[in-house]
Design a protein around this motif. Structure first.
Motif, short mmCIF file in Angstrom:
data_model
loop_
_atom_site.label_atom_id
_atom_site.label_comp_id
_atom_site.label_asym_id
_atom_site.label_seq_id
_atom_site.Cartn_x
_atom_site.Cartn_y
_atom_site.Cartn_z
N ASP A 1 7.99 -4.88 -3.28
CA ASP A 1 6.55 -5.11 -3.11
C ASP A 1 5.94 -5.71 -4.37
N THR B 1 0.84 -1.20 0.00
CA THR B 1 0.00 0.00 0.00
C THR B 1 0.87 1.25 0.00
N ASP C 1 4.06 -7.80 5.56
CA ASP C 1 4.41 -6.70 4.66
C ASP C 1 5.92 -6.55 4.68
N ARG D 1 -2.30 -5.10 9.99
CA ARG D 1 -1.52 -5.74 11.04
C ARG D 1 -2.37 -6.03 12.27
N ARG E 1 -1.71 -0.26 6.14
CA ARG E 1 -0.81 -1.32 6.62
C ARG E 1 -1.06 -1.61 8.10
#
Length: 426
Positions: free
Chosen positions: A381, A332, A351, A342, A338
């Motif tokens: 990513d 993201t 991540d 989590r 994020r």
């Protein structure tokens, strides 16, 4: 319309002492070791956060924009190309790149439009089309650059020219990607240019070698030129067979011919996948890219893509898999997204823990190390997204290109307007 006349000679070629294949910055080794800077390769919320210390090459060391630069023995001309926002096409004078091992699959010397006559004797001098992305003008984000780079490769193929890549914004691409089947790595020095307009539209009819007869042509673009070349009477019969099976196949095949990660980037990917349990998975590895766009964390982006407060459908989608034993990966451009993932999914969430930047919006930043590190995390990513069993993309070239490289529309979804929908057509 501004016009600039070049007054100097541009030298095109590899930097002194630089080898034909460049996968690392000069003088740097392939060994991944320790550095003074510690980075998280994978973060779990169980307290078992493992960190990898890596020798970060980055630390050392959407406008549709088209720009062509042609270098040859003629006078300098820079042609400005109009699309959504002003762009440029550039010609300058200079020498051709050195050419020890440059090879295009399926090319022969007769295809290269570089035959010259020397005292009545025919000699071979190759010509080039080189994708250019420097800090002088916007190149777009990473997905835009991938689209433009592949389009320029196709242009090189149909014109019989050899292909090169010169991407130095926000830092040298060769630190992270190296040539696969096509030797595209070369250096260059550039100069001022003169501008005029209309290149993208002109590709439907133009004879590129007649319009741009110089030995070396630099192209800065994030446009797709496939359809223009398909209807161009000079080139439609010269399109390679691997480009004629639809957009997904064309991009994937071209990218695989051009690019493979350097040992440094591949090491980062392997470390992340090992730490996330990817290689021992018994359930699908589920991934999403959530592009928010303009926000207080990313004020330079061009538009708002999603609302950080309207992610309920995505969390429900993730929850279906997590409840069945799957792990999830989140890429993201917004730290709140994020952090929410989590908290919601705990040890099932993964991540890269990396710096979030838009690679084109950092080109003017004074902190070059930070910009390069952000570029590195962006590339990492995307590589993770290409490995996913289930992939949710956003309205973003970044994850759309990841889906194409991934190579399958199976278990492919799209998150937009607060909803997750199945992708049925590419």
């Amino acid at each position: 319309m501004d016009t600039y006349i070049a007054r100097e000679t541009a030298v095109v070629g590899r930097a002194p002492g630089e080898t034909a294949v460049v996968g690392r910055a000069p003088g740097e080794t392939a060994v991944v070791g320790r550095d003074t800077r510690e980075r998280a390769v994978v973060g779990r919320d169980t307290g078992e956060i493992e960190r990898a210390r890596v020798n970060s090459l980055a630390i050392r060391g959407k406008a549709r924009d088209i720009s062509m630069v042609a270098l040859g023995r003629q006078k300098s001309v820079n042609v400005h190309v109009d699309s959504i926002e002003p762009a440029e096409v550039v010609h300058t004078r200079g020498d051709a790149p050195s050419t020890q091992t440059t090879t295009l699959p399926g090319y022969t010397e007769k295809q290269d439009s570089g035959t010259k006559t020397d005292n009545g004797r025919e000699t071979y001098r190759p010509k080039y089309v080189i994708y250019l992305c420097d800090s002088a003008r916007s190149c777009g984000g990473w997905g835009d650059r991938q689209r433009g780079l592949v389009s320029t490769f196709l242009l090189a193929h149909v014109t019989g020219r050899r292909f090169g890549v010169n991407m130095t914004s926000p830092c040298d691409l060769r630190r992270f990607y190296q040539p696969s089947q096509v030797q595209w790595a070369m250096g260059r020095r550039r100069q001022r240019t003169r501008q005029q307009g209309g290149f993208h539209t002109a590709l439907k009819t133009v004879d590129v070698d007649r319009e741009y007869p110089e030995d070396v042509v630099f192209v800065k673009t994030n446009e797709e030129h496939f359809w223009q070349l398909l209807v161009n009477p000079h080139y439609r019969a010269k399109l390679p067979s691997w480009a004629l099976h639809g957009k997904p196949s064309f991009f994937r095949e071209a990218w695989s011919r051009l690019m493979k990660p350097t040992q440094h980037l591949q090491s980062l990917l392997q470390a992340f996948l090992r730490q996330s349990g990817y290689f021992n998975r018994t359930k699908p590895f589920v991934c999403a890219h959530v592009r928010i766009g303009v926000s207080r964390f990313n004020p330079k982006d061009t538009a708002k893509r999603n609302d950080v407060n309207q992610l309920g459908a995505l969390w429900d989608f993730f929850r279906l898999y997590v409840s069945n034993g799957s792990d999830v990966f989140m890429a993201t451009d917004h730290p709140d997204v994020r952090e929410m993932s989590r908290k919601k999914f705990g040890s099932a969430h993964h991540d890269t823990g990396g710096l979030m930047t838009h690679v084109d919006k950092t080109r003017g930043d004074r902190d070059r190390d930070r910009a390069c590190l952000g570029f590195e995390y962006t590339l990492l990513d995307q590589l993770v997204l290409t490995c996913c069993d289930v992939l949710v993309t956003s309205r973003s070239g970044f994850s759309e290109r990841a889906a194409l490289i991934r190579g399958s529309s199976e278990n492919l979804f799209r998150f937009a307007n607060g909803n997750v929908t199945k992708v049925t057509t590419w």
